[in-house]
Write a protein that holds these residues in place. Structure first.
Motif, PDB file in Angstrom:
ATOM      1  N   HIS A  63       0.840  -1.203   0.000  1.00  0.00           N
ATOM      2  CA  HIS A  63       0.000   0.000   0.000  1.00  0.00           C
ATOM      3  C   HIS A  63       0.879   1.257   0.000  1.00  0.00           C
ATOM      4  CE1 HIS A  63      -3.476   2.568   0.913  1.00  0.00           C
ATOM      5  NE2 HIS A  63      -2.662   3.200   1.720  1.00  0.00           N
ATOM      6  N   ALA A  64       1.894   1.262   0.856  1.00  0.00           N
ATOM      7  CA  ALA A  64       2.776   2.428   0.964  1.00  0.00           C
ATOM      8  C   ALA A  64       3.506   2.688  -0.351  1.00  0.00           C
ATOM      9  CB  ALA A  64       3.774   2.240   2.103  1.00  0.00           C
ATOM     10  N   SER A  65       3.992   1.629  -1.001  1.00  0.00           N
ATOM     11  CA  SER A  65       4.697   1.788  -2.273  1.00  0.00           C
ATOM     12  C   SER A  65       3.756   2.265  -3.370  1.00  0.00           C
ATOM     13  CB  SER A  65       5.338   0.461  -2.702  1.00  0.00           C
ATOM     14  OG  SER A  65       6.452   0.173  -1.905  1.00  0.00           O
ATOM     15  N   CYS A  66       2.528   1.737  -3.374  1.00  0.00           N
ATOM     16  CA  CYS A  66       1.543   2.157  -4.372  1.00  0.00           C
ATOM     17  C   CYS A  66       1.192   3.632  -4.179  1.00  0.00           C
ATOM     18  CB  CYS A  66       0.302   1.285  -4.261  1.00  0.00           C
ATOM     19  SG  CYS A  66      -0.975   1.693  -5.471  1.00  0.00           S
ATOM     20  N   LEU A  67       1.010   4.034  -2.931  1.00  0.00           N
ATOM     21  CA  LEU A  67       0.675   5.428  -2.645  1.00  0.00           C
ATOM     22  C   LEU A  67       1.806   6.361  -3.081  1.00  0.00           C
ATOM     23  CD1 LEU A  67      -1.335   7.402  -1.392  1.00  0.00           C
ATOM     24  CD2 LEU A  67      -0.208   7.022   0.813  1.00  0.00           C
ATOM     25  N   ALA A  68       3.055   5.977  -2.777  1.00  0.00           N
ATOM     26  CA  ALA A  68       4.202   6.804  -3.182  1.00  0.00           C
ATOM     27  C   ALA A  68       4.273   6.920  -4.699  1.00  0.00           C
ATOM     28  CB  ALA A  68       5.501   6.207  -2.631  1.00  0.00           C
ATOM     29  N   MET A  69       3.993   5.818  -5.401  1.00  0.00           N
ATOM     30  CA  MET A  69       4.025   5.832  -6.865  1.00  0.00           C
ATOM     31  C   MET A  69       2.917   6.741  -7.411  1.00  0.00           C
ATOM     32  SD  MET A  69       2.226   4.268  -9.633  1.00  0.00           S
ATOM     33  CE  MET A  69       1.462   2.848  -8.894  1.00  0.00           C
ATOM     34  N   ARG A  70       1.726   6.636  -6.831  1.00  0.00           N
ATOM     35  CA  ARG A  70       0.609   7.479  -7.288  1.00  0.00           C
ATOM     36  C   ARG A  70       0.895   8.957  -7.027  1.00  0.00           C
ATOM     37  NH1 ARG A  70      -5.108   4.774  -7.124  1.00  0.00           N
ATOM     38  NH2 ARG A  70      -5.637   6.970  -7.124  1.00  0.00           N
ATOM     39  N   GLU A  71       1.487   9.251  -5.878  1.00  0.00           N
ATOM     40  CA  GLU A  71       1.826  10.645  -5.570  1.00  0.00           C
ATOM     41  C   GLU A  71       2.872  11.175  -6.541  1.00  0.00           C
ATOM     42  OE1 GLU A  71       2.900  10.410  -1.465  1.00  0.00           O
ATOM     43  OE2 GLU A  71       0.809  10.609  -0.777  1.00  0.00           O
ATOM     44  N   ALA A  72       3.844  10.317  -6.911  1.00  0.00           N
ATOM     45  CA  ALA A  72       4.870  10.735  -7.871  1.00  0.00           C
ATOM     46  C   ALA A  72       4.241  11.007  -9.241  1.00  0.00           C
ATOM     47  CB  ALA A  72       5.956   9.662  -7.977  1.00  0.00           C
ATOM     48  N   GLY A  73       3.312  10.164  -9.665  1.00  0.00           N
ATOM     49  CA  GLY A  73       2.599  10.405 -10.911  1.00  0.00           C
ATOM     50  C   GLY A  73       1.767  11.677 -10.842  1.00  0.00           C
ATOM     51  N   GLY A  74       1.181  11.941  -9.668  1.00  0.00           N
ATOM     52  CA  GLY A  74       0.407  13.163  -9.473  1.00  0.00           C
ATOM     53  C   GLY A  74       1.272  14.411  -9.603  1.00  0.00           C
ATOM     54  N   ARG A  75       2.514  14.322  -9.131  1.00  0.00           N
ATOM     55  CA  ARG A  75       3.433  15.470  -9.272  1.00  0.00           C
ATOM     56  C   ARG A  75       3.732  15.742 -10.746  1.00  0.00           C
ATOM     57  NH1 ARG A  75       5.408  13.191  -4.515  1.00  0.00           N
ATOM     58  NH2 ARG A  75       7.046  12.002  -5.537  1.00  0.00           N
ATOM     59  N   LEU A  76       3.917  14.675 -11.520  1.00  0.00           N
ATOM     60  CA  LEU A  76       4.127  14.845 -12.963  1.00  0.00           C
ATOM     61  C   LEU A  76       2.904  15.486 -13.609  1.00  0.00           C
ATOM     62  CD1 LEU A  76       5.858  11.519 -14.068  1.00  0.00           C
ATOM     63  CD2 LEU A  76       6.777  13.817 -14.360  1.00  0.00           C
ATOM     64  N   LEU A  77       1.720  15.042 -13.216  1.00  0.00           N
ATOM     65  CA  LEU A  77       0.489  15.610 -13.758  1.00  0.00           C
ATOM     66  C   LEU A  77       0.405  17.105 -13.450  1.00  0.00           C
ATOM     67  CD1 LEU A  77      -2.364  15.413 -15.011  1.00  0.00           C
ATOM     68  CD2 LEU A  77      -3.188  14.748 -12.727  1.00  0.00           C
ATOM     69  N   ARG A  78       0.636  17.466 -12.188  1.00  0.00           N
ATOM     70  CA  ARG A  78       0.538  18.882 -11.802  1.00  0.00           C
ATOM     71  C   ARG A  78       1.581  19.737 -12.526  1.00  0.00           C
ATOM     72  NH1 ARG A  78      -0.632  16.186  -7.194  1.00  0.00           N
ATOM     73  NH2 ARG A  78       1.472  16.382  -6.336  1.00  0.00           N
ATOM     74  N   ALA A  79       2.794  19.196 -12.692  1.00  0.00           N
ATOM     75  CA  ALA A  79       3.830  19.943 -13.414  1.00  0.00           C
ATOM     76  C   ALA A  79       3.402  20.203 -14.855  1.00  0.00           C
ATOM     77  CB  ALA A  79       5.158  19.178 -13.374  1.00  0.00           C
ATOM     78  N   ALA A  80       2.761  19.194 -15.482  1.00  0.00           N
ATOM     79  CA  ALA A  80       2.284  19.365 -16.858  1.00  0.00           C
ATOM     80  C   ALA A  80       1.115  20.354 -16.899  1.00  0.00           C
ATOM     81  CB  ALA A  80       1.877  18.014 -17.441  1.00  0.00           C
ATOM     82  N   GLN A  81       0.265  20.318 -15.888  1.00  0.00           N
ATOM     83  CA  GLN A  81      -0.859  21.260 -15.843  1.00  0.00           C
ATOM     84  C   GLN A  81      -0.370  22.696 -15.678  1.00  0.00           C
ATOM     85  OE1 GLN A  81      -2.925  19.187 -12.681  1.00  0.00           O
ATOM     86  NE2 GLN A  81      -4.606  18.631 -14.051  1.00  0.00           N
ATOM     87  N   GLU A  82       0.705  22.884 -14.913  1.00  0.00           N
ATOM     88  CA  GLU A  82       1.229  24.237 -14.692  1.00  0.00           C
ATOM     89  C   GLU A  82       1.732  24.883 -15.978  1.00  0.00           C
ATOM     90  OE1 GLU A  82       4.104  23.728 -11.595  1.00  0.00           O
ATOM     91  OE2 GLU A  82       2.560  23.318 -10.086  1.00  0.00           O
ATOM     92  N   THR A  83       2.085  24.075 -16.968  1.00  0.00           N
ATOM     93  CA  THR A  83       2.546  24.627 -18.244  1.00  0.00           C
ATOM     94  C   THR A  83       1.370  25.023 -19.139  1.00  0.00           C
ATOM     95  OG1 THR A  83       2.586  22.515 -19.440  1.00  0.00           O
ATOM     96  CG2 THR A  83       4.583  23.111 -18.174  1.00  0.00           C
ATOM     97  N   GLY A  84       0.153  24.642 -18.740  1.00  0.00           N
ATOM     98  CA  GLY A  84      -1.023  24.922 -19.551  1.00  0.00           C
ATOM     99  C   GLY A  84      -1.252  23.913 -20.664  1.00  0.00           C
ATOM    100  N   ARG A  85      -0.449  22.845 -20.708  1.00  0.00           N
ATOM    101  CA  ARG A  85      -0.584  21.856 -21.788  1.00  0.00           C
ATOM    102  C   ARG A  85      -1.595  20.759 -21.455  1.00  0.00           C
ATOM    103  NH1 ARG A  85       1.424  23.145 -26.431  1.00  0.00           N
ATOM    104  NH2 ARG A  85       1.711  20.970 -26.920  1.00  0.00           N
ATOM    105  N   ILE A  86      -1.899  20.579 -20.156  1.00  0.00           N
ATOM    106  CA  ILE A  86      -2.827  19.533 -19.720  1.00  0.00           C
ATOM    107  C   ILE A  86      -4.023  20.190 -19.042  1.00  0.00           C
ATOM    108  CG2 ILE A  86      -3.105  17.522 -18.186  1.00  0.00           C
ATOM    109  CD1 ILE A  86      -1.323  16.910 -20.569  1.00  0.00           C
TER     110      ILE A  86
END
Length: 197
Positions: free
Chosen positions: A125-148
């Motif tokens: 569970h802990a590893s899955c949560l860390a992986m999901r949070e890391a993917g969420g950071r990538l998503l937010r970084a892409a959203q900040e550029t206005g591309r997503i």
């Protein structure tokens, strides 16, 4: 005294055996699915079945370790992509590609193993949560550029990525279209104004 002197070497051998088993299991499970023969895993790793069971007493224990290792690698990959000199939407697409490829390997996991994903006390569970949070950071970084699109959240992202993994797992003809389907997914995630001059 001789036994004490032998222990570091024995521990190193045990560690090497464990790593060989995990590498072999990743290959065999990737080819044959989660019900792959543990005897085939042991044979590919070059160890006896007893050695495999000493490290992983059940199939679920082996699969859980494989999953946790995969989650940890995806977490590390997200960090590497965030630090890379890439457009943020491209970094997200690269990570989703790695995610869907790995997730497809573990379709049809036993229900007991899936239950540990929802257990906050489990290492999986802990590893899955860390992986999901890391993917969420990538998503937010892409959203900040206005591309997503800004209305997409981490739950949307993982639901779509898991759906793509499941679809690609259903038939070889669909699996061969995984890159095309991922491109269509990225088109759907793109901000409607991103392409306008």
């Amino acid at each position: 005294m001789r036994d004490e002197a032998a222990r570091p070497g024995q521990r190193a051998d045990a560690h090497r055996n464990r790593e060989r088993i995990l590498e072999a299991a990743a290959e065999v499970v990737g080819e044959d699915g989660t019900q792959a023969s543990l005897r085939d895993v042991a044979r590919k790793a070059g160890v006896g079945l007893g050695t495999l069971y000493r490290h992983f007493p059940t199939r679920d224990a082996l699969l859980e370790t494989l999953l946790r290792t995969g989650f940890d690698q995806l977490t590390d990959e997200a960090g590497r992509l965030l630090d890379a000199d890439l457009p943020r939407d491209r970094a997200l697409a690269d990570w989703l590609s790695a995610f869907t490829e790995r997730a497809g390997t573990f379709q049809g996991l036993p229900a007991s193993l899936m239950a540990t994903l929802g257990d906050p006390e489990s290492a999986l569970h802990a590893s899955c949560l860390a992986m999901r949070e890391a993917g969420g950071r990538l998503l937010r970084a892409a959203q900040e550029t206005g591309r997503i699109r800004p209305d997409v959240d981490g739950t949307d992202l993982f639901a779509l990525a898991n759906a793509l993994s499941w679809i690609a797992d259903q038939a070889p003809s669909i699996a061969a279209r995984r890159d095309r389907l991922l491109a269509l997914l990225m088109d759907g995630l793109a901000h409607p104004d991103a392409g306008r001059a």
